[in-house]
Motif scaffolding. Structure first.
Motif, PDB file in Angstrom:
ATOM      1  N   ALA A  96      -2.423   3.707  32.127  1.00  0.00           N
ATOM      2  CA  ALA A  96      -2.378   2.249  32.046  1.00  0.00           C
ATOM      3  C   ALA A  96      -2.866   1.588  33.330  1.00  0.00           C
ATOM      4  CB  ALA A  96      -0.953   1.789  31.739  1.00  0.00           C
ATOM      5  N   ASP A  97      -2.738   2.274  34.441  1.00  0.00           N
ATOM      6  CA  ASP A  97      -3.164   1.673  35.713  1.00  0.00           C
ATOM      7  C   ASP A  97      -4.679   1.508  35.780  1.00  0.00           C
ATOM      8  OD1 ASP A  97      -2.490   0.850  38.531  1.00  0.00           O
ATOM      9  OD2 ASP A  97      -3.931   2.452  38.908  1.00  0.00           O
ATOM     10  N   MET A  98      -5.423   2.526  35.349  1.00  0.00           N
ATOM     11  CA  MET A  98      -6.889   2.470  35.290  1.00  0.00           C
ATOM     12  C   MET A  98      -7.532   2.061  36.615  1.00  0.00           C
ATOM     13  SD  MET A  98      -7.770   0.928  31.522  1.00  0.00           S
ATOM     14  CE  MET A  98      -7.543  -0.744  32.093  1.00  0.00           C
ATOM     15  N   GLY A  99      -6.917   2.429  37.719  1.00  0.00           N
ATOM     16  CA  GLY A  99      -7.483   2.066  39.008  1.00  0.00           C
ATOM     17  C   GLY A  99      -7.258   0.625  39.397  1.00  0.00           C
ATOM     18  N   THR A 100      -6.447  -0.086  38.593  1.00  0.00           N
ATOM     19  CA  THR A 100      -6.249  -1.515  38.838  1.00  0.00           C
ATOM     20  C   THR A 100      -5.522  -1.786  40.147  1.00  0.00           C
ATOM     21  OG1 THR A 100      -6.130  -1.872  36.447  1.00  0.00           O
ATOM     22  CG2 THR A 100      -5.344  -3.645  37.843  1.00  0.00           C
ATOM     23  N   THR A 101      -4.493  -0.984  40.448  1.00  0.00           N
ATOM     24  CA  THR A 101      -3.663  -1.266  41.622  1.00  0.00           C
ATOM     25  C   THR A 101      -4.465  -1.200  42.912  1.00  0.00           C
ATOM     26  OG1 THR A 101      -1.667  -0.434  40.523  1.00  0.00           O
ATOM     27  CG2 THR A 101      -1.632  -0.541  42.926  1.00  0.00           C
ATOM     28  N   ILE A 102      -5.220  -0.124  43.102  1.00  0.00           N
ATOM     29  CA  ILE A 102      -5.971  -0.006  44.349  1.00  0.00           C
ATOM     30  C   ILE A 102      -7.109  -1.023  44.413  1.00  0.00           C
ATOM     31  CG2 ILE A 102      -7.606   1.760  43.540  1.00  0.00           C
ATOM     32  CD1 ILE A 102      -7.244   3.090  46.300  1.00  0.00           C
ATOM     33  N   THR A 103      -7.691  -1.372  43.252  1.00  0.00           N
ATOM     34  CA  THR A 103      -8.740  -2.388  43.234  1.00  0.00           C
ATOM     35  C   THR A 103      -8.181  -3.751  43.616  1.00  0.00           C
ATOM     36  OG1 THR A 103      -9.943  -1.196  41.502  1.00  0.00           O
ATOM     37  CG2 THR A 103     -10.475  -3.522  41.795  1.00  0.00           C
ATOM     38  N   VAL A 104      -7.038  -4.099  43.022  1.00  0.00           N
ATOM     39  CA  VAL A 104      -6.398  -5.380  43.331  1.00  0.00           C
ATOM     40  C   VAL A 104      -6.001  -5.436  44.803  1.00  0.00           C
ATOM     41  CG1 VAL A 104      -4.314  -6.745  42.923  1.00  0.00           C
ATOM     42  CG2 VAL A 104      -5.618  -5.865  40.992  1.00  0.00           C
ATOM     43  N   SER A 105      -5.433  -4.348  45.306  1.00  0.00           N
ATOM     44  CA  SER A 105      -5.016  -4.315  46.707  1.00  0.00           C
ATOM     45  C   SER A 105      -6.207  -4.524  47.644  1.00  0.00           C
ATOM     46  CB  SER A 105      -4.338  -2.978  47.029  1.00  0.00           C
ATOM     47  OG  SER A 105      -4.010  -2.886  48.384  1.00  0.00           O
ATOM     48  N   SER A 106      -7.306  -3.822  47.387  1.00  0.00           N
ATOM     49  CA  SER A 106      -8.486  -3.951  48.242  1.00  0.00           C
ATOM     50  C   SER A 106      -9.049  -5.367  48.202  1.00  0.00           C
ATOM     51  CB  SER A 106      -9.556  -2.947  47.806  1.00  0.00           C
ATOM     52  OG  SER A 106      -9.086  -1.628  47.941  1.00  0.00           O
ATOM     53  N   ARG A 107      -9.048  -5.982  47.023  1.00  0.00           N
ATOM     54  CA  ARG A 107      -9.596  -7.335  46.911  1.00  0.00           C
ATOM     55  C   ARG A 107      -8.698  -8.362  47.589  1.00  0.00           C
ATOM     56  NH1 ARG A 107     -11.330  -9.786  41.738  1.00  0.00           N
ATOM     57  NH2 ARG A 107     -12.150 -11.222  43.303  1.00  0.00           N
ATOM     58  N   ILE A 108      -7.380  -8.188  47.458  1.00  0.00           N
ATOM     59  CA  ILE A 108      -6.462  -9.109  48.129  1.00  0.00           C
ATOM     60  C   ILE A 108      -6.637  -9.022  49.638  1.00  0.00           C
ATOM     61  CG2 ILE A 108      -4.019  -9.546  48.636  1.00  0.00           C
ATOM     62  CD1 ILE A 108      -3.381  -8.816  45.769  1.00  0.00           C
ATOM     63  N   SER A 249     -13.067  -1.195  38.952  1.00  0.00           N
ATOM     64  CA  SER A 249     -12.050  -0.168  38.698  1.00  0.00           C
ATOM     65  C   SER A 249     -12.427   0.859  37.631  1.00  0.00           C
ATOM     66  CB  SER A 249     -10.728  -0.834  38.284  1.00  0.00           C
ATOM     67  OG  SER A 249     -10.853  -1.493  37.034  1.00  0.00           O
ATOM     68  N   TRP A 250     -13.512   0.645  36.870  1.00  0.00           N
ATOM     69  CA  TRP A 250     -13.764   1.558  35.754  1.00  0.00           C
ATOM     70  C   TRP A 250     -14.014   3.000  36.200  1.00  0.00           C
ATOM     71  CZ3 TRP A 250     -18.148   4.391  35.206  1.00  0.00           C
ATOM     72  CH2 TRP A 250     -19.304   3.961  35.848  1.00  0.00           C
ATOM     73  N   PRO A 251     -14.682   3.244  37.336  1.00  0.00           N
ATOM     74  CA  PRO A 251     -14.796   4.650  37.743  1.00  0.00           C
ATOM     75  C   PRO A 251     -13.428   5.255  38.090  1.00  0.00           C
ATOM     76  CG  PRO A 251     -16.430   3.296  38.878  1.00  0.00           C
ATOM     77  CD  PRO A 251     -15.444   2.369  38.262  1.00  0.00           C
ATOM     78  N   LEU A 252     -12.554   4.430  38.685  1.00  0.00           N
ATOM     79  CA  LEU A 252     -11.204   4.904  38.972  1.00  0.00           C
ATOM     80  C   LEU A 252     -10.429   5.163  37.694  1.00  0.00           C
ATOM     81  CD1 LEU A 252     -10.266   2.530  41.944  1.00  0.00           C
ATOM     82  CD2 LEU A 252     -10.862   4.955  42.067  1.00  0.00           C
ATOM     83  N   ALA A 253     -10.695   4.373  36.654  1.00  0.00           N
ATOM     84  CA  ALA A 253     -10.031   4.586  35.370  1.00  0.00           C
ATOM     85  C   ALA A 253     -10.421   5.942  34.779  1.00  0.00           C
ATOM     86  CB  ALA A 253     -10.399   3.458  34.399  1.00  0.00           C
ATOM     87  N   ILE A 254     -11.702   6.275  34.873  1.00  0.00           N
ATOM     88  CA  ILE A 254     -12.161   7.580  34.385  1.00  0.00           C
ATOM     89  C   ILE A 254     -11.512   8.695  35.200  1.00  0.00           C
ATOM     90  CG2 ILE A 254     -14.185   9.084  34.152  1.00  0.00           C
ATOM     91  CD1 ILE A 254     -15.839   6.567  33.617  1.00  0.00           C
ATOM     92  N   SER A 255     -11.427   8.497  36.504  1.00  0.00           N
ATOM     93  CA  SER A 255     -10.775   9.493  37.356  1.00  0.00           C
ATOM     94  C   SER A 255      -9.313   9.664  36.974  1.00  0.00           C
ATOM     95  CB  SER A 255     -10.876   9.085  38.829  1.00  0.00           C
ATOM     96  OG  SER A 255     -12.213   9.094  39.262  1.00  0.00           O
ATOM     97  N   ALA A 256      -8.639   8.540  36.699  1.00  0.00           N
ATOM     98  CA  ALA A 256      -7.223   8.607  36.330  1.00  0.00           C
ATOM     99  C   ALA A 256      -7.029   9.397  35.039  1.00  0.00           C
ATOM    100  CB  ALA A 256      -6.659   7.197  36.178  1.00  0.00           C
ATOM    101  N   LEU A 257      -7.912   9.187  34.079  1.00  0.00           N
ATOM    102  CA  LEU A 257      -7.824   9.944  32.826  1.00  0.00           C
ATOM    103  C   LEU A 257      -8.033  11.431  33.075  1.00  0.00           C
ATOM    104  CD1 LEU A 257      -9.799   7.587  30.408  1.00  0.00           C
ATOM    105  CD2 LEU A 257      -7.360   8.143  30.279  1.00  0.00           C
ATOM    106  N   ALA A 258      -8.987  11.754  33.938  1.00  0.00           N
ATOM    107  CA  ALA A 258      -9.253  13.157  34.237  1.00  0.00           C
ATOM    108  C   ALA A 258      -8.084  13.799  34.962  1.00  0.00           C
ATOM    109  CB  ALA A 258     -10.523  13.281  35.071  1.00  0.00           C
ATOM    110  N   VAL A 259      -7.519  13.071  35.935  1.00  0.00           N
ATOM    111  CA  VAL A 259      -6.366  13.591  36.667  1.00  0.00           C
ATOM    112  C   VAL A 259      -5.193  13.806  35.727  1.00  0.00           C
ATOM    113  CG1 VAL A 259      -4.646  13.055  38.430  1.00  0.00           C
ATOM    114  CG2 VAL A 259      -7.050  12.611  38.875  1.00  0.00           C
TER     115      VAL A 259
END
Length: 507
Positions: A96-108, A249-259
């Motif tokens: 569910a995170d799909m890389g959102t947390t780290i993307t949001v943090s970096s943008r903030i 975040s979409w590349p991070l989302a793919i990574s999250a699914l793989a992990v």
């Protein structure tokens, strides 16, 4: 591969901000009255990290006490049933995170004026996907796909949407307030310990334990919302912000699914091939790695904000930052592995009892895996901070395919020990590869000689401990002295490195 808080026996959300972000200029110095918003000296970063470390050490003690009570009460098979349910629930939260947390943090960290709008949009995205993941888990549980764990999974799944609130810690990351996530972890740890003690004392079953799990998550979420709203007040979500977040975040989302595939599905494969008891042994061994991840989590907390501004540094300084991060990661990973291997029989017997004796061999192999885990924390943090996420996605997907195939073969032949062996190989590959990618992203050289000396020091220490059988307290002390001395002699870490970390100037 870095993944925050790999818990298998507690309600802590994996992405509860174990990495920090700070919108700091790399060359600033603290003002006399304290750091201004967006600036932190090396000493300021170290102090904040040390406070968080103290809180997390306390939480670690609480967590291990909880695990001991839980494992002894449920026995290996019951512990395996419950651990599988939590594994699946946590996997759903990961997806569910799909890389959102780290993307949001970096943008903030870079766009302070839009912080509220960015954070609220991320929260909506995370909640929506978490609800979909919950529905999927409930459908699978209703079909009985998880065997005797299905009833527990159906209860644990209810807590999955609440994991979305963990994205609020992105504000704490961006303001470099690591103590916020540490406080939340400690709160959930204490609440969970109370819940487990109550269940064990009253003789409650594993389904009731799952309901207590949901209650703890609800309370933890409430505390988290109350704390984080003071750091970054929520704004109005927008479709434009959602598009920007998805684009990053979409590349991070793919990574999250793989992990999730190579890490979480291993327990499911083991459950179907060998049964709940083997999952219990494997989860019991992995709990020590959950706790040990405190080390690399504290390392990358100050690393992300520094790296985010590193491309404006001169090449020598950038190389220095990268070298210090990777050398420290190698020392933490190998040093922890040495101690886990030396103490494996004593740790398992003391915390879990004789019934969990078969968990010793998986723990030894997972100790080796921890070296890769730590390097993965460093490598993926650097790559994510600099936006080099597509190669990470390609790497994790490729490794996931191989890992799953190997898991079927190894679990069928050797059970929990086979699963641990595959995990060790996977984590080492990911750790080394991400550090190489990070070196390219930082335009720096990987300190191969220093890191190799750390690996040799660890191997020699383990060999000596294997040849000389001593009481475990003596072995632990000997391991610490031998490894620490070898690291200093080889100059993998030096007094000059410590001076840099404690400097009043920026690192």
């Amino acid at each position: 591969m870095t993944a925050t808080d790999r818990t298998t026996t507690g309600p802590g959300d994996r992405d509860a901000a174990t990495v920090g972000a700070l919108p700091a200029d790399a060359g600033t110095v603290d003002e006399p009255g304290g750091p201004t918003d967006g600036t932190r000296s090396a000493r300021g970063l170290s102090t904040a990290t040390a406070i968080s470390l103290g809180l997390r050490l306390l939480g670690m003690v609480v967590g291990m006490a909880t695990t001991s009570v839980l494992a002894r009460y449920l026995n290996p098979e019951g512990y395996g049933v419950f651990a599988l349910a939590l594994t699946l629930g946590t996997a759903a939260a990961q997806v569910a995170d799909m890389g959102t947390t780290i993307t949001v943090s970096s943008r903030i960290a870079r766009e302070k004026a839009s912080a509220g709008r960015i954070l609220s949009t991320g929260l909506v995205i995370r909640t929506s996907v978490a609800l979909a993941a919950t529905v999927a888990l409930l459908i699978c549980a209703a079909q009985g796909l998880f065997g005797e764990s299905s009833a527990v999974v159906s209860v644990v799944a209810i807590a999955t949407p609440l994991s979305a609130a963990s994205i609020l810690t992105a504000g704490a990351m961006a303001r470099f307030r690591p103590e916020v996530s540490a406080i939340l972890a400690l709160v959930q740890g204490v609440l969970w310990l109370v819940a487990v003690v109550v269940i064990a004392g009253t003789g409650g079953d594993v389904v009731l334990l799952a309901w207590f799990f949901v209650a703890v998550v609800v309370l933890q979420t409430g505390v988290g919302v109350a704390i984080n709203r003071r750091l970054v007040p929520l704004g109005r979500p927008s479709w434009a912000e959602a598009g920007r977040i998805f684009a990053l975040s979409w590349p991070l989302a793919i990574s999250a699914l793989a992990v999730m595939a190579y890490y979480r599905l291993g327990s499911v494969i083991l459950f179907h091939l060998q049964g709940a008891a083997e999952v219990g042994y494997y989860s019991a061994a992995y709990k020590f790695l959950d706790v040990a991840q405190l080390g690399p989590a504290m390392l990358v907390a100050p690393l992300l904000p520094i790296v985010a501004n590193s491309m404006s540094m001169d090449p020598h300084r950038r190389t220095l930052v990268f070298s210090l991060a990777t050398r420290t990661g190698a020392v933490i990973g190998v040093g922890t592995a040495v101690m886990l291997i030396a103490l494996a029989p004593a740790l398992v017997a003391y915390l879990y009892g004789d019934e969990f004796g078969p968990a010793v061999a998986p723990l030894v192999l997972l100790a080796v895996a921890f070296i890769g885990v730590t390097l993965g924390y460093v490598g993926t943090t650097i790559c994510s901070a600099l936006g080099l996420v597509r190669p990470i996605a390609v790497l994790t997907v490729s490794v996931a395919v191989i890992n799953i195939a190997a898991m079927f073969w190894a679990c069928a032949r050797w059970g929990a020990t086979g699963a641990a062996a595959v995990a060790a190989g996977t984590e080492l590959i990911i750790g080394v590869a991400t550090c190489l990618l990070a070196a390219r992203a930082m335009a720096s050289r990987l300190p191969v000689r220093e890191m190799a000396s750390v690996f040799v020091a660890g191997a020699v220490t383990i060999l000596v401990l294997w040849l000389v059988r001593l009481p475990w307290p003596v072995e632990a002390a000997l391991a610490g002295v031998m490894f620490g001395g070898a690291v200093l002699v080889a100059r993998a870490l030096t007094p000059a490195d410590l001076k840099r970390v404690l400097s009043r100037k920026a690192l």
